[in-house]
Design an enzyme around this catalytic site. Structure first.
Site, short mmCIF file in Angstrom:
data_model
loop_
_atom_site.label_atom_id
_atom_site.label_comp_id
_atom_site.label_asym_id
_atom_site.label_seq_id
_atom_site.Cartn_x
_atom_site.Cartn_y
_atom_site.Cartn_z
N ASP A 1 0.85 -1.20 0.00
CA ASP A 1 0.00 0.00 0.00
C ASP A 1 0.89 1.25 0.00
O ASP A 1 1.81 1.36 0.81
CB ASP A 1 -0.89 -0.04 1.26
CG ASP A 1 -2.05 0.94 1.19
OD1 ASP A 1 -1.88 2.04 0.64
OD2 ASP A 1 -3.13 0.60 1.70
N HIS B 1 -0.44 4.52 0.04
CA HIS B 1 -1.14 5.71 0.54
C HIS B 1 -0.51 6.18 1.85
O HIS B 1 -0.42 5.41 2.80
CB HIS B 1 -2.61 5.39 0.75
CG HIS B 1 -3.32 5.00 -0.51
ND1 HIS B 1 -3.36 3.70 -0.95
CD2 HIS B 1 -3.98 5.75 -1.42
CE1 HIS B 1 -4.05 3.67 -2.10
NE2 HIS B 1 -4.43 4.89 -2.41
N SER C 1 -5.45 -4.15 2.26
CA SER C 1 -4.62 -3.83 3.43
C SER C 1 -5.27 -4.25 4.74
O SER C 1 -4.58 -4.51 5.73
CB SER C 1 -4.32 -2.33 3.47
OG SER C 1 -3.63 -1.96 2.30
CO1 B1M Z 1 -5.72 5.43 -4.16
N1 B1M Z 1 -7.29 4.38 -3.69
N2 B1M Z 1 -5.05 3.99 -5.27
N3 B1M Z 1 -4.27 6.63 -4.58
N4 B1M Z 1 -6.68 6.78 -3.27
C1 B1M Z 1 -8.19 4.92 -2.67
C2 B1M Z 1 -7.83 4.42 -1.29
C3 B1M Z 1 -9.60 4.38 -3.18
C4 B1M Z 1 -10.64 4.22 -2.08
C5 B1M Z 1 -10.11 5.31 -4.29
C6 B1M Z 1 -11.45 4.89 -4.88
O1 B1M Z 1 -11.52 3.93 -5.60
N5 B1M Z 1 -12.50 5.60 -4.57
C7 B1M Z 1 -9.19 3.02 -3.85
C8 B1M Z 1 -9.17 1.78 -2.95
C9 B1M Z 1 -10.26 0.80 -3.29
C10 B1M Z 1 -10.16 -0.51 -2.57
O2 B1M Z 1 -9.21 -0.91 -1.99
N6 B1M Z 1 -11.26 -1.20 -2.64
C11 B1M Z 1 -7.80 3.34 -4.34
C12 B1M Z 1 -7.12 2.63 -5.38
C13 B1M Z 1 -7.94 1.58 -6.10
C14 B1M Z 1 -5.78 2.89 -5.74
C15 B1M Z 1 -4.92 2.13 -6.77
C16 B1M Z 1 -5.06 0.60 -6.72
C17 B1M Z 1 -5.27 2.67 -8.16
C18 B1M Z 1 -4.57 2.00 -9.30
O3 B1M Z 1 -3.37 1.90 -9.35
N7 B1M Z 1 -5.37 1.56 -10.23
C19 B1M Z 1 -3.51 2.60 -6.37
C20 B1M Z 1 -2.95 1.69 -5.28
C21 B1M Z 1 -1.49 1.76 -5.15
C22 B1M Z 1 -1.02 0.94 -3.95
O4 B1M Z 1 -1.24 1.33 -2.81
N8 B1M Z 1 -0.41 -0.19 -4.21
C23 B1M Z 1 -3.79 3.95 -5.79
C24 B1M Z 1 -2.89 5.03 -5.82
C25 B1M Z 1 -3.15 6.28 -5.32
C26 B1M Z 1 -2.24 7.51 -5.53
C27 B1M Z 1 -0.76 7.15 -5.53
C28 B1M Z 1 -2.60 8.14 -6.83
C29 B1M Z 1 -2.72 8.43 -4.37
C30 B1M Z 1 -1.92 8.26 -3.04
C31 B1M Z 1 -0.83 9.26 -2.86
C32 B1M Z 1 -0.24 9.20 -1.49
O5 B1M Z 1 -0.85 8.85 -0.49
N9 B1M Z 1 1.01 9.56 -1.41
C33 B1M Z 1 -4.13 7.90 -4.10
C34 B1M Z 1 -5.13 8.64 -3.41
C35 B1M Z 1 -4.81 10.07 -3.10
C36 B1M Z 1 -6.37 8.05 -3.02
C37 B1M Z 1 -7.61 8.73 -2.39
C38 B1M Z 1 -8.33 9.48 -3.50
C39 B1M Z 1 -7.36 9.68 -1.23
C40 B1M Z 1 -6.56 9.11 -0.07
C41 B1M Z 1 -6.15 10.18 0.90
O6 B1M Z 1 -5.01 10.62 0.92
N10 B1M Z 1 -7.09 10.67 1.72
C42 B1M Z 1 -8.40 7.47 -1.87
C43 B1M Z 1 -9.88 7.70 -1.71
C44 B1M Z 1 -10.36 7.48 -0.28
O7 B1M Z 1 -9.64 7.32 0.64
N11 B1M Z 1 -11.64 7.45 -0.12
C45 B1M Z 1 -7.85 6.38 -2.70
C46 B1M Z 1 -6.84 11.71 2.70
C47 B1M Z 1 -6.24 11.08 3.97
C48 B1M Z 1 -5.94 12.12 5.02
O8 B1M Z 1 -7.17 10.17 4.48
O9 B1M Z 1 -5.52 8.26 4.51
O10 B1M Z 1 -7.99 7.87 5.02
P1 B1M Z 1 -6.79 8.74 5.08
O11 B1M Z 1 -6.44 9.08 6.59
C49 B1M Z 1 -7.41 9.47 7.54
C50 B1M Z 1 -7.99 8.32 8.34
O12 B1M Z 1 -8.17 7.16 7.58
C51 B1M Z 1 -7.05 8.16 9.50
O13 B1M Z 1 -6.58 9.48 9.74
C52 B1M Z 1 -6.67 10.30 8.57
C53 B1M Z 1 -7.47 11.54 8.88
O14 B1M Z 1 -7.11 12.15 10.07
N12 B1M Z 1 -5.88 7.30 9.41
C54 B1M Z 1 -5.26 6.85 10.54
C55 B1M Z 1 -5.20 6.83 8.35
N13 B1M Z 1 -4.17 6.08 8.75
C56 B1M Z 1 -4.18 6.07 10.09
C57 B1M Z 1 -3.35 5.44 11.01
C58 B1M Z 1 -3.63 5.61 12.38
C59 B1M Z 1 -4.70 6.39 12.79
C60 B1M Z 1 -5.53 7.01 11.89
O15 B1M Z 1 -2.90 5.05 13.33
C61 B1M Z 1 -1.81 4.23 13.01
#
Ligand code: B1M
Length: 216
Positions: free
Chosen positions: A99, A101, A152
């Site tokens: 992963d 992200h 994940s």
């Molecule tokens: Co991707 N991605 N992505 N992506 N991406 C998601 C996760 C997805 C939901 C988008 C969608 O389809 N709507 C989807 C997953 C679907 C699934 O698994 N069923 C997805 C996909 C499919 C993919 C790829 C597979 C796409 C592809 O290649 N075809 C690929 C995977 C690559 C891989 O990981 N092997 C991919 C790639 C990418 C980018 C590289 C383009 C980019 C990431 C860049 C980066 O992070 N450096 C990206 C992005 C930006 C997203 C979305 C749009 C936004 C994520 C984000 O940064 N959110 C995302 C959509 C979504 O999440 N709904 C998506 C903002 C961030 C602050 O939120 O990380 O959730 P988040 O953190 C929150 C809480 O979750 C929590 O605190 C934060 C807020 O305070 N939290 C914690 C998180 N970690 C924590 C740990 C803790 C405590 C709290 O303690 C340890």
């Protein structure tokens, strides 16, 4: 567009020209963290929806993520630091194997670091061996794993199993976070199979309050 809308659009459109000037204006009226939580994260949410529904292609998602990261880095020095508190404990943070992200994980790093914790952030795509090794090497008090892919959530379960198998389950309380996790999955399924202490954090602030509880 009004400032808030404009900032949100910058994230959605991946437009970084003039970003700093808009952030400066926003900082005049509210704290840096509020800008992240109330505006920028909203933008990322829209990006996720557009991508998920096929209306946005991956390279544009990447651009949005880059603008988000630039904005957070710009705001970070303006974030409130709790100077009286330090040395509250040490946590190893990682995004799990497979992963990439890391925006959420890095926010957790900032919030914990600003509130008295030592954070050893070992980055993305980290296998459990590397996570345990870092915890041992740095004598961590806890382990935090982040992951956004549905895949994940399965890896996290395997990681907990591996910690149990290696006899380190009760040594490190574990914090889990990321968009694909649910509280029920962590607190019902994972907790019942794990020999140690595992918690779900919905966001970075819950991560902080959990650390405060775990270290108390
Ligand atoms: Co991707 N991605 N992505 N992506 N991406 C998601 C996760 C997805 C939901 C988008 C969608 O389809 N709507 C989807 C997953 C679907 C699934 O698994 N069923 C997805 C996909 C499919 C993919 C790829 C597979 C796409 C592809 O290649 N075809 C690929 C995977 C690559 C891989 O990981 N092997 C991919 C790639 C990418 C980018 C590289 C383009 C980019 C990431 C860049 C980066 O992070 N450096 C990206 C992005 C930006 C997203 C979305 C749009 C936004 C994520 C984000 O940064 N959110 C995302 C959509 C979504 O999440 N709904 C998506 C903002 C961030 C602050 O939120 O990380 O959730 P988040 O953190 C929150 C809480 O979750 C929590 O605190 C934060 C807020 O305070 N939290 C914690 C998180 N970690 C924590 C740990 C803790 C405590 C709290 O303690 C340890």
């Amino acid at each position: 567009l009004p400032l808030d809308e404009r900032l949100k659009r910058r994230i959605i459109d991946g437009e970084r020209n003039g970003l700093e000037a808009d952030l400066d204006s926003a900082l005049e009226t509210r704290p840096a963290l509020a800008i992240v939580n109330d505006i920028l994260l909203d933008g990322m949410k829209v990006v996720g929806e557009l991508f998920g529904s096929g209306q946005m292609q991956l390279p544009f998602v990447l651009q949005s993520a880059e603008v988000m990261k630039t904005a957070v880095a710009y705001l970070e020095p303006h974030m409130e630091k709790n100077e009286d508190e330090s040395g509250k404990g040490k946590i190893v943070l990682a995004t799990v194997k497979g992963d990439v992200h890391d925006i959420g994980k890095n926010l957790v790093d900032i919030i914990l670091s600003n509130n008295g914790y030592d954070v050893v952030n070992i980055g993305i795509k980290q296998p459990i061996n590397a996570i345990i090794e870092a915890a041992e090497q740095h004598r961590a008090d806890a382990i935090g794993m982040s992951g956004l892919l549905v895949k994940s959530t399965v890896i996290m379960k395997e990681n907990l199993q591996e910690m149990s198998d290696r006899g380190v389950a009760d040594k490190y309380p574990v914090l889990l976070g990321g968009a694909a996790l649910t509280r029920a999955y962590v607190e019902d399924d994972l907790r019942s199979m794990f020999a140690g202490d595992v918690h779900y954090a919905r966001d970075a602030f819950e991560g902080l309050s959990l650390m405060d509880r775990v270290m108390a």
